[in-house]
Design an enzyme around this catalytic site. Structure first.
Site, PDB file in Angstrom:
ATOM      1  N   TYR A 144       0.688  -1.308   0.024  1.00 13.35           N
ATOM      2  CA  TYR A 144      -0.031   0.032   0.239  1.00 13.35           C
ATOM      3  C   TYR A 144       0.825   1.058   0.123  1.00 13.35           C
ATOM      4  O   TYR A 144       0.270   2.503  -0.201  1.00 13.35           O
ATOM      5  CB  TYR A 144      -0.695   0.089   1.225  1.00 13.35           C
ATOM      6  CG  TYR A 144      -1.917  -1.159   1.457  1.00 13.35           C
ATOM      7  CD1 TYR A 144      -1.688  -2.198   0.974  1.00 13.35           C
ATOM      8  CD2 TYR A 144      -2.913  -0.917   2.198  1.00 13.35           C
ATOM      9  CE1 TYR A 144      -2.421  -2.793   0.507  1.00 13.35           C
ATOM     10  CE2 TYR A 144      -3.889  -2.006   2.221  1.00 13.35           C
ATOM     11  CZ  TYR A 144      -4.395  -2.894   1.498  1.00 13.35           C
ATOM     12  OH  TYR A 144      -4.823  -4.209   0.889  1.00 13.35           O
ATOM     13  N   LYS A 194       4.057 -15.561   2.334  1.00 17.05           N
ATOM     14  CA  LYS A 194       3.581 -16.096   0.976  1.00 17.05           C
ATOM     15  C   LYS A 194       4.790 -16.514   0.699  1.00 17.05           C
ATOM     16  O   LYS A 194       5.230 -16.550  -0.196  1.00 17.05           O
ATOM     17  CB  LYS A 194       2.748 -15.674   0.348  1.00 17.05           C
ATOM     18  CG  LYS A 194       2.733 -16.209  -1.249  1.00 17.05           C
ATOM     19  CD  LYS A 194       1.011 -17.370  -1.682  1.00 17.05           C
ATOM     20  CE  LYS A 194       1.105 -18.350  -2.658  1.00 17.05           C
ATOM     21  NZ  LYS A 194       0.076 -19.196  -2.895  1.00 17.05           N
ATOM     22  N   ASP A 226      -3.334 -18.216   1.051  1.00 17.44           N
ATOM     23  CA  ASP A 226      -4.346 -18.738  -0.124  1.00 17.44           C
ATOM     24  C   ASP A 226      -4.753 -19.765   1.428  1.00 17.44           C
ATOM     25  O   ASP A 226      -6.373 -20.176   1.237  1.00 17.44           O
ATOM     26  CB  ASP A 226      -3.927 -19.733  -0.660  1.00 17.44           C
ATOM     27  CG  ASP A 226      -2.571 -19.976  -1.037  1.00 17.44           C
ATOM     28  OD1 ASP A 226      -2.163 -19.899   0.366  1.00 17.44           O
ATOM     29  OD2 ASP A 226      -2.049 -20.518  -1.998  1.00 17.44           O
ATOM     30  N   ASP A 250      -5.459  -7.414   5.402  1.00 20.27           N
ATOM     31  CA  ASP A 250      -6.717  -6.744   5.004  1.00 20.27           C
ATOM     32  C   ASP A 250      -8.069  -6.859   4.965  1.00 20.27           C
ATOM     33  O   ASP A 250      -8.593  -6.938   4.918  1.00 20.27           O
ATOM     34  CB  ASP A 250      -6.606  -5.378   3.588  1.00 20.27           C
ATOM     35  CG  ASP A 250      -7.459  -4.037   3.655  1.00 20.27           C
ATOM     36  OD1 ASP A 250      -8.129  -4.228   4.502  1.00 20.27           O
ATOM     37  OD2 ASP A 250      -7.351  -3.436   2.610  1.00 20.27           O
ATOM     38  N   ASP A 254     -11.088  -8.994   6.877  1.00 16.54           N
ATOM     39  CA  ASP A 254     -12.165  -8.557   6.775  1.00 16.54           C
ATOM     40  C   ASP A 254     -13.334  -9.617   6.734  1.00 16.54           C
ATOM     41  O   ASP A 254     -14.321 -10.305   7.460  1.00 16.54           O
ATOM     42  CB  ASP A 254     -12.793  -7.930   5.454  1.00 16.54           C
ATOM     43  CG  ASP A 254     -12.755  -6.638   5.023  1.00 16.54           C
ATOM     44  OD1 ASP A 254     -12.072  -5.910   6.579  1.00 16.54           O
ATOM     45  OD2 ASP A 254     -12.999  -6.154   4.341  1.00 16.54           O
TER      46      ASP A 254
END
Ligand code: NAD
Length: 364
Positions: A144, A194, A226, A250, A254
């Site tokens: 970001y 990852k 994942d 993020d 959620d």
């Protein structure tokens, strides 16, 4: 008697409605724990655009700077959605606030109460008895914020570039937050990465393993992002503290909020560096937004805002007993079958925002 200075930024939509209930609970806490809150209200978001011409006025920053903690409502709404992106309430207020105060650690509890498992979209047998996890997301690094970041024409077509960057020190400080939090819980950290594909994740995993050596009482395991997305749905009860970098956190936080049931129940904290004594300067807010669809109707769930006060007491003010009492009071009203519309089910009693606030205050 301790006196805590709190910057109260209620914002837009349901923000001011649920903040009134948080203040009602704070007034009861003052009496019960012989402490005082000196609250200063300040404009933020859409209301600040209307009154002061920008989403985060200098006067608001100054009030936050002069306070022990920021209690935040929510910002945004249809009225301001046509403004240029950087001037809109969320981008124009929340991101600069995080940046200004170096709030690099986002803590989001994902609690599914045993009485509210019907609100979870996960298969009932997997959430029997509810669950209680804590997502710790790195908030000021990664994809970001990394540079370069651009879209430009190259060889006749647009090319977009975002850059994922983490320094070791950035990973170390968020890892410490996760391990310390786990020590006060079930002593388990699941670190998300990852590392089979990303250089960033290789450094992330290596650093987290090294920091873990300072916390021998905490168990550490690793999941690829994942797989973590799958495990959250297949075995939510296996998680205690979930540690993730900015983008992964993020998305997964959620997902965690969604499987916990209603967004109206979930508080969050964004923290800066630990101060001597282990407390943090931070911003405490509900996980949801300004809910324009129900604003002004007196039906919003105030529990996320009330639980944000509990997080503020715990992490910024060191008033652990008061935080425990608020969390227990929320459990008590849920146990008693009291519900706002978002968590209501057959056989329970539907309350307004104000009635729910009063019920928690009474339970304290
Ligand atoms: P939202 O979280 O505001 O609403 C999503 C759904 O959840 C709505 O149906 C809403 O009614 C419900 N909901 C949210 N909080 C609730 C509560 N306390 N009680 C009962 N129901 C609740 O998300 P959205 O609709 O995507 O966004 C609305 C506005 O909020 C937008 O302007 C967005 O930019 C802003 N927003 C702000 C923040 C923030 O201030 N931190 C976060 C997210 C969204």
């Amino acid at each position: 008697m301790p006196n805590y200075k709190i910057a109260v930024l209620s914002g837009d939509g349901i923000g001011p409605e649920v903040m009134i209930e948080a203040r009602r609970v704070m007034a009861v806490i003052e009496k019960k724990f012989a402490l005082t809150f000196s609250c200063t209200d300040a404009n933020v978001g859409g209301i600040a655009i209307d009154v002061d011409g920008k989403a985060l006025p200098e006067a608001t920053i100054q009030i936050c700077r002069d306070s022990d903690a920021i209690l935040f409502g929510s910002v945004g709404g249809p009225k301001w959605e046509t403004l240029p992106p950087n001037e809109q309430p969320e981008r124009g207020a929340l991101l600069p606030l995080r940046k200004h105060f170096g709030l690099f650690a986002n803590l989001r509890p994902g609690i599914c109460y045993p009485q509210l498992t019907h609100a979870s979209p996960v298969r009932p047998d997997l959430v029997v008895g509810g669950f209680n996890m804590l997502c710790i997301r790195e908030l000021t690094g990664g994809l970001y914020f990394g540079q370069p970041k651009y879209t430009r024409e190259e060889n006749g077509e647009p090319v977009a570039v975002d850059t994922m960057v983490y320094k070791r020190s950035e990973i170390e400080r968020i890892a410490h937050v996760a391990f310390r939090a786990a020590q006060g819980r079930r002593k388990k950290v699941t670190s998300i990465d990852k590392a089979n594909v990303l250089e960033n994740s290789v450094l992330w995993r290596k650093t987290v393993i090294e920091i873990a050596k300072q916390y021998p009482d905490v168990a550490l395991n690793h999941l690829y992002v994942d797989n973590a997305a799958m495990q959250l749905i297949k075995a939510p009860k296996d998680f205690d503290v979930m540690l993730a970098e900015n983008l992964f956190g993020d998305i997964l936080s959620d997902e965690m909020g969604a499987i916990a049931g209603s967004i109206g129940m979930l508080p969050s904290a964004s923290l800066g560096n630990a101060k001597p004594g282990g407390l943090y300067f931070g911003l405490f807010e509900p996980g949801g937004g300004s809910a324009p669809d129900i604003a002004g109707k007196g039906i919003a769930n105030p529990l996320a805002q009330i639980l944000s006060v509990a997080m503020m007491l715990r992490y910024a003010l060191g008033e652990t007993a008061a935080a425990d009492v608020i969390e227990a009071a929320v459990q008590k009203v849920i146990q008693a079958g009291l519900r706002t519309g978002d968590i209501w089910s057959e056989g329970t009693k539907k309350l307004s925002t104000a009635e729910m606030g009063a019920a928690v205050a009474e339970a304290i």
